[in-house]
Design a protein around this motif. Sequence first.
Motif, PDB file in Angstrom:
ATOM      1  N   MET A 182     -54.588  33.403  40.051  1.00  0.00           N
ATOM      2  CA  MET A 182     -55.882  32.853  39.210  1.00  0.00           C
ATOM      3  C   MET A 182     -57.098  34.099  39.414  1.00  0.00           C
ATOM      4  O   MET A 182     -57.474  34.174  38.268  1.00  0.00           O
ATOM      5  CB  MET A 182     -56.507  31.558  39.493  1.00  0.00           C
ATOM      6  CG  MET A 182     -57.305  31.169  38.724  1.00  0.00           C
ATOM      7  SD  MET A 182     -57.998  29.640  38.966  1.00  0.00           S
ATOM      8  CE  MET A 182     -56.524  28.313  38.885  1.00  0.00           C
ATOM      9  N   SER A 183     -57.081  34.674  40.497  1.00  0.00           N
ATOM     10  CA  SER A 183     -58.261  35.377  40.688  1.00  0.00           C
ATOM     11  C   SER A 183     -58.038  36.832  40.205  1.00  0.00           C
ATOM     12  O   SER A 183     -59.048  37.734  40.028  1.00  0.00           O
ATOM     13  CB  SER A 183     -58.698  35.652  42.143  1.00  0.00           C
ATOM     14  OG  SER A 183     -57.782  36.425  42.874  1.00  0.00           O
ATOM     15  N   LEU A 184     -56.988  37.038  39.550  1.00  0.00           N
ATOM     16  CA  LEU A 184     -56.720  38.165  38.825  1.00  0.00           C
ATOM     17  C   LEU A 184     -57.390  38.162  37.529  1.00  0.00           C
ATOM     18  O   LEU A 184     -57.893  39.210  37.074  1.00  0.00           O
ATOM     19  CB  LEU A 184     -55.185  38.182  38.367  1.00  0.00           C
ATOM     20  CG  LEU A 184     -53.848  38.542  39.422  1.00  0.00           C
ATOM     21  CD1 LEU A 184     -52.433  38.183  38.741  1.00  0.00           C
ATOM     22  CD2 LEU A 184     -54.089  39.931  40.079  1.00  0.00           C
ATOM     23  N   ASN A 185     -57.732  37.124  37.079  1.00  0.00           N
ATOM     24  CA  ASN A 185     -58.802  36.827  36.040  1.00  0.00           C
ATOM     25  C   ASN A 185     -60.130  36.011  36.686  1.00  0.00           C
ATOM     26  O   ASN A 185     -59.989  34.832  36.578  1.00  0.00           O
ATOM     27  CB  ASN A 185     -58.153  36.454  34.832  1.00  0.00           C
ATOM     28  CG  ASN A 185     -59.447  36.336  33.850  1.00  0.00           C
ATOM     29  OD1 ASN A 185     -60.683  36.692  33.794  1.00  0.00           O
ATOM     30  ND2 ASN A 185     -58.857  35.899  32.274  1.00  0.00           N
ATOM     31  N   PRO A 186     -60.864  36.536  37.272  1.00  0.00           N
ATOM     32  CA  PRO A 186     -62.215  35.977  38.041  1.00  0.00           C
ATOM     33  C   PRO A 186     -63.071  34.962  37.068  1.00  0.00           C
ATOM     34  O   PRO A 186     -63.581  33.936  37.500  1.00  0.00           O
ATOM     35  CB  PRO A 186     -62.877  36.802  38.728  1.00  0.00           C
ATOM     36  CG  PRO A 186     -62.758  38.050  37.866  1.00  0.00           C
ATOM     37  CD  PRO A 186     -61.266  38.072  37.171  1.00  0.00           C
ATOM     38  N   TYR A 187     -62.646  35.004  35.748  1.00  0.00           N
ATOM     39  CA  TYR A 187     -63.323  34.169  34.769  1.00  0.00           C
ATOM     40  C   TYR A 187     -62.778  32.883  34.507  1.00  0.00           C
ATOM     41  O   TYR A 187     -62.789  32.058  33.472  1.00  0.00           O
ATOM     42  CB  TYR A 187     -63.871  34.885  33.470  1.00  0.00           C
ATOM     43  CG  TYR A 187     -64.837  36.068  33.917  1.00  0.00           C
ATOM     44  CD1 TYR A 187     -65.988  36.047  34.168  1.00  0.00           C
ATOM     45  CD2 TYR A 187     -64.400  37.535  34.018  1.00  0.00           C
ATOM     46  CE1 TYR A 187     -66.744  37.121  34.480  1.00  0.00           C
ATOM     47  CE2 TYR A 187     -64.805  38.580  34.111  1.00  0.00           C
ATOM     48  CZ  TYR A 187     -66.217  38.590  34.567  1.00  0.00           C
ATOM     49  OH  TYR A 187     -66.948  39.563  34.771  1.00  0.00           O
TER      50      TYR A 187
END
Length: 222
Positions: A182-187
């Motif tokens: 999920m943190s690959l896209n932090p938004y």
Amino acid sequence: FTRLPWVGAGIGTLGLVVSLALRAGNPKQFAFSWLVAFLFFLSLALGALFFVLIHFATQAGWGIVVRRLAENTMGTLPLFALLFVPVTMGMGELFPWIHGIAEGKDHVLNGKAPYLNTSFFVGRAVAYFACWSAIAMFYVQRSRTQDATASHSISANLRRFSGPAIIVLALTQTFAAVDWIMSLNPYWYSTIFGVYWFAGSFVSFFAFLTLMVLILRRAKLM
């Protein structure tokens, strides 16, 4: 089949050397390719661990026939701690929050900085692998001992610890999904994504288990 582990180790070592040699040409592609493969095979091992824990927690009898296959699969979990090293090497390529937090210009990333920071990220990974490896090795070793001694107390202890172990596995795998995917896209926000990976790992292991049983039966080894 007795030579298969050595053949696999040789192919894996050769592939690792070639991959690291090619990494210099495109480190970003290497980082993402490694992460995808790492997460896929890790999910099989974690699914096997969940299968074994569920087996003991519910005192199921049907899974005894294939439980050794599951134990051998989850026994690879300590190896994945070593295979996680290339992920840490490619963190700058994988996770944009590393650069965003360093620049300090994004209020969303600044708000997540207490959780999304390099030291805490690596520390959590160490905790995940420590928990998974400890649970897996405990069950593998005690199961082998139970086979040799036929001790009912060992089975009782494994059943007793299975409930708390499932809780630990569920929590750590959920947070690992948040950290590594999920943190690959932090938004990106999702309250159920960790459950998707947790459940998907279990289903993936059943598919893997089915294939292994068919292969072993065809080879007349089961």
